[in-house]
Design a protein around this motif. Structure first.
Motif, PDB file in Angstrom:
ATOM      1  N   PRO A 182       0.831  -1.218   0.000  1.00 10.23           N
ATOM      2  CA  PRO A 182       0.000   0.000   0.000  1.00 10.23           C
ATOM      3  C   PRO A 182       0.860   1.260   0.000  1.00 10.23           C
ATOM      4  N   ARG A 183       0.492   2.207  -0.821  1.00  9.34           N
ATOM      5  CA  ARG A 183       1.226   3.475  -0.838  1.00  9.34           C
ATOM      6  C   ARG A 183       0.907   4.261   0.434  1.00  9.34           C
ATOM      7  N   ASN A 184       1.911   4.864   0.994  1.00  6.63           N
ATOM      8  CA  ASN A 184       1.685   5.703   2.170  1.00  6.63           C
ATOM      9  C   ASN A 184       1.980   7.170   1.872  1.00  6.63           C
ATOM     10  N   ARG A 185       2.151   7.477   0.560  1.00 11.03           N
ATOM     11  CA  ARG A 185       2.511   8.854   0.218  1.00 11.03           C
ATOM     12  C   ARG A 185       2.166   9.096  -1.253  1.00 11.03           C
ATOM     13  N   ALA A 186       1.003   9.687  -1.503  1.00 11.28           N
ATOM     14  CA  ALA A 186       0.586  10.011  -2.864  1.00 11.28           C
ATOM     15  C   ALA A 186      -0.594  10.973  -2.804  1.00 11.28           C
ATOM     16  N   THR A 187      -0.802  11.685  -3.912  1.00  8.65           N
ATOM     17  CA  THR A 187      -1.897  12.653  -3.983  1.00  8.65           C
ATOM     18  C   THR A 187      -2.739  12.362  -5.226  1.00  8.65           C
ATOM     19  N   VAL A 188      -4.055  12.335  -5.029  1.00 12.64           N
ATOM     20  CA  VAL A 188      -4.987  12.089  -6.131  1.00 12.64           C
ATOM     21  C   VAL A 188      -6.054  13.173  -6.109  1.00 12.64           C
ATOM     22  N   MET A 189      -6.281  13.796  -7.260  1.00 12.73           N
ATOM     23  CA  MET A 189      -7.367  14.760  -7.396  1.00 12.73           C
ATOM     24  C   MET A 189      -8.464  14.134  -8.246  1.00 12.73           C
ATOM     25  N   LEU A 190      -9.613  13.937  -7.647  1.00 13.02           N
ATOM     26  CA  LEU A 190     -10.781  13.426  -8.352  1.00 13.02           C
ATOM     27  C   LEU A 190     -11.481  14.624  -9.001  1.00 13.02           C
ATOM     28  N   THR A 191     -11.519  14.658 -10.323  1.00 14.17           N
ATOM     29  CA  THR A 191     -12.004  15.817 -11.074  1.00 14.17           C
ATOM     30  C   THR A 191     -13.244  15.410 -11.857  1.00 14.17           C
ATOM     31  N   ILE A 192     -14.415  15.951 -11.466  1.00 19.13           N
ATOM     32  CA  ILE A 192     -15.698  15.458 -11.971  1.00 19.13           C
ATOM     33  C   ILE A 192     -16.434  16.540 -12.759  1.00 19.13           C
ATOM     34  N   ASP A 193     -16.913  16.159 -13.921  1.00 16.82           N
ATOM     35  CA  ASP A 193     -17.709  17.026 -14.783  1.00 16.82           C
ATOM     36  C   ASP A 193     -19.128  17.144 -14.203  1.00 16.82           C
ATOM     37  N   VAL A 194     -19.585  18.389 -13.982  1.00 18.01           N
ATOM     38  CA  VAL A 194     -20.948  18.603 -13.480  1.00 18.01           C
ATOM     39  C   VAL A 194     -21.733  19.487 -14.450  1.00 18.01           C
TER      40      VAL A 194
END
Length: 326
Positions: free
Chosen positions: A85-97
């Motif tokens: 498991p990664r213990n260091r990462a960044t994810v941006m969930l970018t959703i079309d509305v």
């Protein structure tokens, strides 16, 4: 396992010593047999020598040889690939509305299905990942900065509402800015954590019209590539989606080609989802890719344990079979 999977392969030189010992043992057995045949009185020999156990008397030595092989492999430092498991990462969930997300070609509609799948994605993502949320229509809004608080992200997902137009490039840009700001806050000596944008949309951009414009999705995808932030795109919907605008039905066909191009330009992957089940499957796949990493870890313990056990068994067998150590 190849030699490339060992940290100290030079320990295998000990196998040459083992081979020499085997040759020495066979030679000693041959000399012993020759000397025995020279004994002039075989009847007396049979009375004064212990009864031979046949092949069993070689068992302890064979076990000892196996033990030395196992211990040598253990000392050579074998490694194996493991999913960590990664213990260091960044994810941006970018959703079309944008308004096209009200289409009901996906039950109950595109936006509600997207909300449900996004919340499941947040729940299943490994705890060490910092997850943020951006929504975009005519403009982009950072709903949640990257955080390990999944509750905050899911609450923001529940609050997503529809608006006019589609500025996909602005959504990518807002996500990159959030990643950059967060990386500067927590970077430290190791630098910013690895980052990724997960972009979910159902059509091409309308603001600006040209995707290669300065604010366009293709331009921002190239900038993401330069910033080492790959974009995983999800093209969500079918070719038969429609929405009602002032009582008139309007087709809102998904633009798979544009979403695939964004992924390619950024160094990410393109995914197609035409149903809620497919969307969940895509999110599960992304969760595995993002939440875990494959690392080579030490795998010497089983070899050392088996080698030690074989030594113990060899010593015990020698005491039982020959009343002496091998």
């Amino acid at each position: 396992m190849s030699l490339g999977g060992f940290t100290s392969p030079w320990w295998f030189l000990l196998l040459l010593v083992l081979a020499a010992l085997v040759v020495g043992y066979l030679w000693a057995q041959r000399v012993r047999r020759r000397d025995t045949l020279r004994f002039s009185n075989l009847q007396v020999l049979e009375r004064v020598t212990p009864k031979r156990q046949g092949w069993m008397r070689h068992g302890p030595i064979a076990l000892l040889g196996v033990a030395l092989v196992l211990l040598t492999v253990g000392l050579a430092g074998p490694t194996s690939e493991q999913k960590i498991p990664r213990n260091r990462a960044t994810v941006m969930l970018t959703i079309d509305v944008s308004l096209s997300m009200m289409a009901k070609d996906v039950d109950p509609n595109r936006l509600d299905a997207a909300k449900l799948a996004a919340k499941e994605f947040a729940d299943k993502l490994t705890p060490g990942i910092n997850l943020g949320l951006v929504s975009f229509a005519g403009t982009a809004t950072v709903m949640v900065m990257p955080t390990t608080d999944r509750g905050a992200v899911k609450q923001a997902i529940n609050g997503l509402t529809l608006s006019e137009a589609t500025a996909t490039g602005d959504g990518i840009n807002a996500s990159m800015q959030a990643i950059d700001s967060f990386g500067k806050m927590i970077g430290g000596a190791e630098g910013p954590p690895p980052s990724r944008i997960v972009l979910m949309a159902d059509g091409g951009q309308t603001i600006p019209r040209e995707p290669d414009a300065p604010r366009g999705a293709f331009t921002k995808a190239k900038e993401a590539k330069n910033a080492n932030v790959p974009i995983s795109t999800i093209s969500f919907g079918t070719e038969h989606g429609t929405i009602d605008i002032e009582g008139e039905p309007q087709e809102v066909e998904v633009d798979d080609a544009a979403m695939e191009e964004i992924a390619q330009l950024s160094g990410g992957e393109f995914h197609k989802a035409a149903s809620t089940e497919q969307l969940r499957s895509v999110y599960n796949t992304l969760g595995e890719q993002i939440g875990y990493e494959i690392k080579r870890t030490d795998a010497s313990k089983p070899w050392l344990a088996l080698g030690t056990l074989a030594v113990i068994v060899a010593v015990g067998a020698a005491l039982v079979v020959g009343q002496r150590l091998p």
